[in-house]
Structure formats: C-alpha cells, structure tokens
Write an enzyme that holds these catalytic residues in place. Structure first.
Site, PDB file in Angstrom:
ATOM      1  N   TRP A  42       0.839  -1.204   0.000  1.00 38.44           N
ATOM      2  CA  TRP A  42       0.000   0.000   0.000  1.00 38.44           C
ATOM      3  C   TRP A  42       0.878   1.259   0.000  1.00 38.44           C
ATOM      4  O   TRP A  42       0.568   2.251  -0.654  1.00 38.44           O
ATOM      5  CB  TRP A  42      -0.906   0.009   1.247  1.00 38.44           C
ATOM      6  N   HIS A  43       2.003   1.169   0.702  1.00 44.41           N
ATOM      7  CA  HIS A  43       2.859   2.354   0.788  1.00 44.41           C
ATOM      8  C   HIS A  43       3.500   2.709  -0.549  1.00 44.41           C
ATOM      9  O   HIS A  43       3.735   3.879  -0.835  1.00 44.41           O
ATOM     10  CB  HIS A  43       3.947   2.149   1.838  1.00 44.41           C
ATOM     11  N   GLY A  44       3.819   1.718  -1.330  1.00 42.77           N
ATOM     12  CA  GLY A  44       4.438   2.065  -2.605  1.00 42.77           C
ATOM     13  C   GLY A  44       4.559   0.862  -3.505  1.00 42.77           C
ATOM     14  O   GLY A  44       4.673  -0.277  -3.041  1.00 42.77           O
TER      15      GLY A  44
END
Lengths: 363, 494
Positions: free
Chosen positions: B333-335
């Site tokens: 989700w972060h990257g």
C-alpha cells in the site's frame, strides 16, 4: 473573555509582533540587495551574506544599467569590471554566477538585452558548466529571468529564516569587517593574491580537496553527460546568435585552470570528450583558450584554488583578450582558437599534458 | 495545496474558516457544509485540477453502491433472502474491485509492467502515470464505507455529508484514514456549528506544533537523509548511521507533523479526527510500535484485511500467516516497489517472531527491548526509503561497519593506534554534507521522541496561559519564516 479566547489573543499578538519586527529588520538591512532602501556603510552597504549571488547580482545589475557585461561561472566572477572598463570605456557589470551554465547565461543575456543596450560582452566558458544542468537549489529561477517582477525574491528576502540569518550576518560583517573587498554596485568580488606561508598552506589544503572532488565526482560524471554538453553547446550558439543580432561585441574565452587540474582531465580518461567540447566551441565562434601549462597555470601564487584564478590573473585575461601589449603576459596564456586551427591547438595541448598520480589525489 | 504553504496558512484556512462559521451563524447549515465541500475540492484541485473529476467520480460511484447496499440491508442481514444476500455480496465486491482497480491503475500498473517485462523479457512501455494525490487514502476510506454498508452498520446515507466525509480537506491528502462512524455524526451535531474557543486554541496549538515539526525538524533532517540515500556514492560507518537516523526521525516528524496540522485544522471546525501517532519510538516491542505508529492505517488493515482473513480465529499457524499477509499488503500500500513489500515482510516477520516470543512468555530487560525495537525499526526504514536495493545495501552495509570507518581529525593523535586497525581519520560526515549541529540535532530528536510527551498528550491536557501562548506563537512564527523552502510531505507520495 474566557481563558481560551485570551490565549488566542496572546498567541496572535506574539506572532504578529515577532513577524512584523523581523520583516522590518529584513526590509531595512536588505541582505540580498533586492529593495535598496538604505545603503549605509558600517551597517548594510556590503551584501556579504546574500542567500545567493544569483539574486543579489541580478537586482544590482538591473539598477546599475550596464553597457557591458562579464558573464560566466564563478571562474569569471573574480574578474574586475574596472579592468574591462579600461578597454570598453563604458559601464561594465560582472554578472558571472557560481554553478551557472550556458542556459542560464543565455537567459541573463536575453533579459539584459531586453531592458538595456548592451555593447560589449565577455563570456567565460568552463567545461564543467557544460556538463551541468541548472539547479533549482542554487536559487536559479527561470521565472526571475522571464519577467519584470519576480515576487518570490521579495518574499524570500523578507519572510524566511535564511533572510533573518543573512540580515544578522550582513550587519555583523559590515560593523566588524574592515577589509570587505567586494563592490556590489558593479558585481565585483576580489580574490587577493596569496601572501606568505599561511596562504600557501591554505592553497595546498584547498587544492587537495578540490582535486579530489574533481577526480571523484565532477570529471567522471562527464561521460554520462554527453547530451547535456550537446544541449549547452546549443545554448552557447543561441548566445552567440543573440549577441550578433543585438550588435554586441563579444569575446569568448575558456577559463584557465590550474595545471594539475588540467592534467587530471586526461588522467580520468575524459580527454577525448574535453577535446570534442573545444571543437564544438570552435564551430560556434573563435575563442581564447587559457588552459594548458604555462607560467601562470603552473604557479600557485596566481590561484585561489585549482579551479579559480585570482583577480590579478583576471586582469591578464582581459588584457590578452583586448590585445593590450602594455601588460606583460606570459607566452601560452590565452591562445586564440579558430575553427581552422583548433586541431593543432588541441594537439599541442595534449602533448603538454603531464602524468599525475591519480591514486594519490583520490586518497 | 500544502499545509506548509503561505497560501494555505494565510488565505485558504482563514477564508474557509470565516465563511463556514458565517454561514452557520446565519443558520445556513447546508450552505456551510456545501461550502466546506467546495473549499475541500478547491484544496484538492490546487495541486492538479485535472484530477478533480477522478475524486468526484470516485465519491459518486461509492455513494451509489453504498446507498444501494444500505437500502437492501436495512433489516437484519442474516434474515434477508438468499438471493438478496448474494446480490449484496456481488454489489459489494463490484464496489471494492472498482476501488482497487482505480488504485491499481494509478499506483501499480507501472510496477506490474516492469515486473512482467523483467520476467518475460518483454518490452512493454511504462505508462508513467502521475499518482493522484491522496488516492490511497480516499480509496481506503471508501472501501471501509462499502464494507460497513454491506454489513449494515452505516446509519446515514446523505450525499452532502458523505462528500464532506470523503473530501474534508484536513484528512484528504494523507489521512488520518477516517471511519464514517466517527465522522458523520460530527458533521450533523448542532453544537459543532458554533465557534468554540477551546477548540480553536487547541487547534492552533496543534497546527503550530505540527508546522514546526515539519519545517524546522523534518525538512532539516531530510537534507542529510537525501544526501546519504540518493547522492553519496559510498558512506562511512558514521555517515550511514546519521543517514538512517535522519530518515527515521524525518519520517516521524514529517508524518506526525502533518497529522498534527490535520487534527489542528479540523479542530478549528469543531471536528475531531482520530489520532495517528502515540510516541511510536517509545515502543518496547514491534507489536506496540504498530499500535503507536500510523494508528488509523493499522486499524484499517486489522478490520478490513486481517480479520476478514480469519484473524486469530483459525489456529496459530494461520494467525501468523494472516499477520504476514496483512503486513505485506501494508507494505505494498505504501508504494509500488519490492523494497516496500520487503519492508512489510520484515515487519510482518517481526510481528510473527514477537507472537512466538509472547507465547513462551519470555521476558526481556526494558532498555534492551527498546534498543532492539528502535534499531529494528531504524534498519527497516532503510528499505522503505531507499529508491533501489543498491541504495539500501549501501546504507546497511556501512551501518554494519563493512565500509570505511572514519573518525574526526582531532582524534587522530589521541587514537592513533586505531589507524593500524584500518580506522581512518579525516573529514567526517562529509559525504552527506552534514553540518556541525547534525549530530546534536539527531541526539536532540532521539531524546525528544523517547522522553517528551507527544503533541496529542499535551493537547488533551492543554492549559492556556500566557507562557505557552508566547511559546507557541514563537514556534508558529519560526515555522512561518521557514516556509520559504516548501517541501512535500513524505506521505503525499503514497
């Protein structure tokens, strides 16, 4: 009024009082030379702590209304406009900016020719400026050079921590320092000749650092920047075209570098690229080349560091460019290069290259 | 628009605030809410107006599906006919897939293309799609809404309130990830429509502290972190540690500073957003860290990933597996990058190890527990921050002493014997352009995060007096003067 309302009031008053005082302080001291409200010797006359020469020189140049310009990187920044004035007999401004490149030089010239009638121009050329892109973090802003008013500079001179620090040190320097050697009015910064053992030791230390930096970071990156060189040569072509269009008498020269720094180019195997760059220059215009080995480039008494010749050296550069026979200039310092004989010139320079101990430099 | 910009602080926020309460004062409550939605959309569109239709489309899509789910599930869901239940399931799945596809297209498509190219030696061109600001946040917020609508726990389906819930500018770009249950009632409450000086004072306090954290601390640390990760070719032992610690503190002060500003500006409008941080670097184990770090993301992942996977209800091994999957999703989700996934994997593994440790009821000295937790978090941030595996290994190897060890020149005579062991003396921290105060600043940050109360704790017990009015006024002023070098928040890229 409840305690929270009173708190909000106190908070607001604190913020407003501090902000107004600091803004007023910055406005009066004017560390970047943007407003020019007061200029008092011993208080704020010399902008010794401008957040960037790019800003200060730009605003001073506009107020100066020059007839002639010195443009280039930091290597040209120590050339005295007074030396050039002897030959051009008009108002010369030194608009040379550190870490600039031909694109920025082009924008400067375009801006200045839009507002003033420029008659003469000297443009200092450096290989490293041709392998560089413009960098925003150096306060370069295209917008500044595209419009009459660029509000951000006013804002940055009033509302930033950097401006407060600059104001404080400007006042401190103006009060304390007795030997400020710069003249913001015409963009001149003086680099004095090294004297005595202390200066020699300082040069040796600086020299070691600069050579290592060039050997490790600057020169090796050139191989990956062929496209940048091509783009910058293109901008140089635009400078030449603009100068011709505006009837500016222009002179181009490749800045001198200390002998060892010149040899380093070949030691890190970018000699071919460097020579191609000079061929590219010659395609665009005749130029004077001050690199190579000679009495000046091999004598550390002419250098602030291996990449910057002192102001006295700048005097010789100007004298060579303007054919002043009254000033003795060592042979080989400043060779006129044309398209016709660029190959011979490159060949003779290559022959003069000395071997240097790269490992020792990188250590 | 950035919270740390002149236009937000001196124009957008005051104008939005005054008009909102002016409309409320004239009893135009629908007008005031509409104004807040319009202002929030303006806030969003300031970045790139082309993405406004995207967020508006996303709101309408999710609202339509949520309303349909709500209409068909007003009774006890278990008592609904089978066909209706199936239709609801399909509808909910369509909604979730729609959101995931949107997020996938903008955030992950280039990642998948690059990996397919690598595996199949393909030559598909990358799309180089610009990631719309806040898409990860407003997508998660709305997925939560759909799932709750499916479960029948959503009480209100008013389009204006829903739009405000999604777009409300304080949380729109980088969270906290909010829940409709905690927001919708606040928008409707009448007493929230009048000026509340306590909320305004606390809001100003939080906003000022957050702004200071961001511009005076995080942005300065960013210089050394960026130099160490992105610019330096090689790092010495100390340079690597300064690099990693700079980033560890940068991300905390950046993100918690942003959250403070979000909470503070929401409070001006009498809206309480959930806290996102609770002194995470004080944690004594990794589980505690995740209870204190990005709390609303952890809550989302727990409620909408971990529990639906089965949580801890299906045996020990399955629980560990679920935890690992949840953290891999969190990392992704972060990257869109393997370094983010690996970061999630490391944290998931640590959680699993911690679970085993707890099972055997083992104890550890508190200082050692803190030391291990902090250093684990610090080391794993290296993968989170590094743009490439090479950069991560460069920093980690040097942190382990596998690079050069260089001590300051002034120690060369006193510690000359170390030279024989390969330790060098000379310019220290030069590769990251550190300044004289760098080490002191990092030490100060360390002391601050482990010893001081956090801004939420202070805000909860906020006692207004002239001393803290002047102190906070000074912090705000300093921060305003430091706005010149406007930088984005780290979490804007996620």
């Amino acid at each position: 009024m409840n305690v929270y309302s009173r708190w909000i009031k106190r908070f607001a008053i604190t913020a407003i009082v501090i902000i107004s005082s600091l803004v007023l302080f910055n406005f009066v001291v004017d560390p970047n030379g943007v407003f020019d409200i007061v200029s008092i010797k011993g208080f704020n006359k010399y902008k010794t702590n401008s957040i960037s020469d790019r800003i200060t020189k730009f605003y001073y140049a506009r107020r100066f209304k020059p007839d002639s310009l010195i443009i280039g990187t930091s290597r040209a920044a120590f050339i005295s406009p007074f030396d050039m004035e002897k030959y051009t007999k008009d108002r010369v401004y030194n608009l040379a900016i550190y870490a600039s490149n031909p694109y920025e030089h082009y924008l400067h010239l375009r801006y200045m020719t839009e507002f003033f009638t420029i008659k003469h121009m000297i443009l200092g050329l450096d290989f490293i400026s041709f392998i560089s892109e413009v960098r925003e973090e150096t306060h370069f802003k295209e917008k500044r050079l595209e419009r009459a008013v660029y509000l951000k500079d006013y804002f940055d001179s009033l509302f930033t921590i950097a401006a407060i620090k600059s104001s404080y040190y400007t006042v401190k320097d103006n009060i304390v320092k007795k030997d400020i050697i710069q003249n913001d009015e015409n963009g001149f910064k003086f680099w004095k000749r090294p004297e005595g053992e202390k200066d020699k030791a300082r040069f040796a230390k600086r020299s070691k650092r600069v050579l290592k930096h060039f050997a490790k970071n600057v020169y090796p990156s050139a191989n990956e920047r062929r496209e940048t060189i091509r783009k910058n040569l293109n901008y140089l072509g635009m400078i030449v075209a603009l100068a011709q269009e505006k009837n500016i008498k222009y002179k181009l020269y490749v800045s001198p570098i200390y002998g060892e720094l010149f040899d380093l180019i070949y030691a890190v195997h970018i000699g071919d690229l460097y020579e191609d760059w000079k061929r590219g220059l010659a395609e665009l215009s005749d130029f004077y080349d001050f690199t190579g080995h000679n009495e000046i480039t091999d004598n550390n008494m002419w250098w602030g560091d291996p990449s910057h010749i002192i102001t006295d050296g700048g005097k010789l550069i100007i004298a060579r460019i303007y054919h002043d026979t009254g000033i003795p200039i060592p042979d080989g310092f400043g060779v006129l290069v044309t398209k016709q004989h660029v190959e011979n010139h490159i060949k003779s320079l290559r022959h003069s290259v000395k071997e240097i101990d790269l490992k020792e430099i990188l250590r | 628009m950035l919270f740390n910009s002149y236009e937000f602080i001196f124009l957008f926020l005051p104008i939005t605030f005054f008009i909102y309460f002016l409309l409320n004062r004239k009893k135009l409550t629908i007008g005031s809410k509409s104004w807040l939605v319009a202002a929030s959309l303006f806030f969003y569109g300031w970045w790139n107006v082309r993405y406004l239709p995207l967020i508006l489309g996303s709101i309408l899509f999710n609202y339509a599906i949520g309303t349909a789910l709500g209409r068909s599930g007003q009774k006890d869901i278990k008592k609904l006919p089978r066909g209706t239940r199936l239709n609801r399931k399909i509808l909910c799945a369509v909604g979730i897939v729609g959101n995931v596809v949107l997020l996938g297209y903008f955030k992950y498509v280039d990642f998948f293309i690059a990996n397919i190219n690598y595996l199949a030696a393909g030559r598909m061109d990358l799309l180089h799609i610009v990631l719309p600001l806040g898409i990860s946040f407003f997508t998660f917020t709305q997925i939560a809404f759909l799932v709750d609508a499916y479960k029948g726990t959503v009480k209100e389906y008013d389009l204006l309130n829903y739009s405000l819930f999604v777009t409300f500018f304080p949380h729109l770009i980088a969270g906290p990830i909010i829940h409709h249950k905690e927001m919708m009632p606040q928008f409707s409450r009448m007493k929230n429509k009048v000026l509340n000086s306590k909320h305004i004072a606390t809001g100003l306090f939080l906003f000022s502290v957050g702004l200071f954290k961001k511009v005076a601390i995080a942005d300065n640390l960013a210089i050394w972190a960026n130099n160490g990760f992105d610019t330096a070719q090689t790092l010495s032992f100390f340079e690597a540690w300064v690099t990693s610690l700079s980033y560890t503190f940068q991300i905390y002060f950046d993100f918690s500073g942003y959250t403070d500003m979000a909470l503070g500006s929401a409070l001006l409008f009498n809206i309480k957003l959930p806290a996102n941080f609770n002194s995470p670097y004080k944690s004594l184990n990794i589980q505690e860290f995740w209870r204190r770090w990005h709390i609303t993301l952890s809550r989302f992942l727990r409620e909408y990933i971990y529990i639906p996977l089965g949580g801890n209800r299906e045996g020990e091994t399955r629980t560990y597996f679920n935890l690992l999957i949840t953290f891999l999703v969190g990392g992704f989700w972060h990257g869109a990058g393997w370094t983010f996934i690996f970061w999630g994997f490391l944290h998931g593994s640590a959680i699993v190890i911690h679970g085993v440790w707890k099972k055997y009821n083992l104890h550890m000295n508190r200082a050692l527990a803190w030391f291990l937790t902090f250093n684990f978090v610090n080391a794993t941030w290296v993968f989170f921050r590094a743009k490439t595996w090479g950069d991560a290994l460069k920093v980690l190897k040097a942190m382990c002493g596998l690079g050069e060890i260089r001590l300051p020149e002034f120690l060369s005579t006193k510690l000359a014997f170390l030279a024989q062991k390969g330790i060098k003396f000379g310019e220290n921290l030069g590769a990251i352009n550190a300044e004289k105060h760098t080490s002191w600043m990092i030490l100060a940050c360390l002391l601050l995060v482990i010893l001081a109360k956090n801004s939420n704790q202070v805000a909860e017990r906020f006692k207004p007096d002239w001393k803290n009015a002047i102190f906070v006024g000074f912090l705000a002023t300093y921060a305003v003067f430091d706005l010149g070098k406007v930088t984005q928040f780290i979490y804007f890229q996620f």
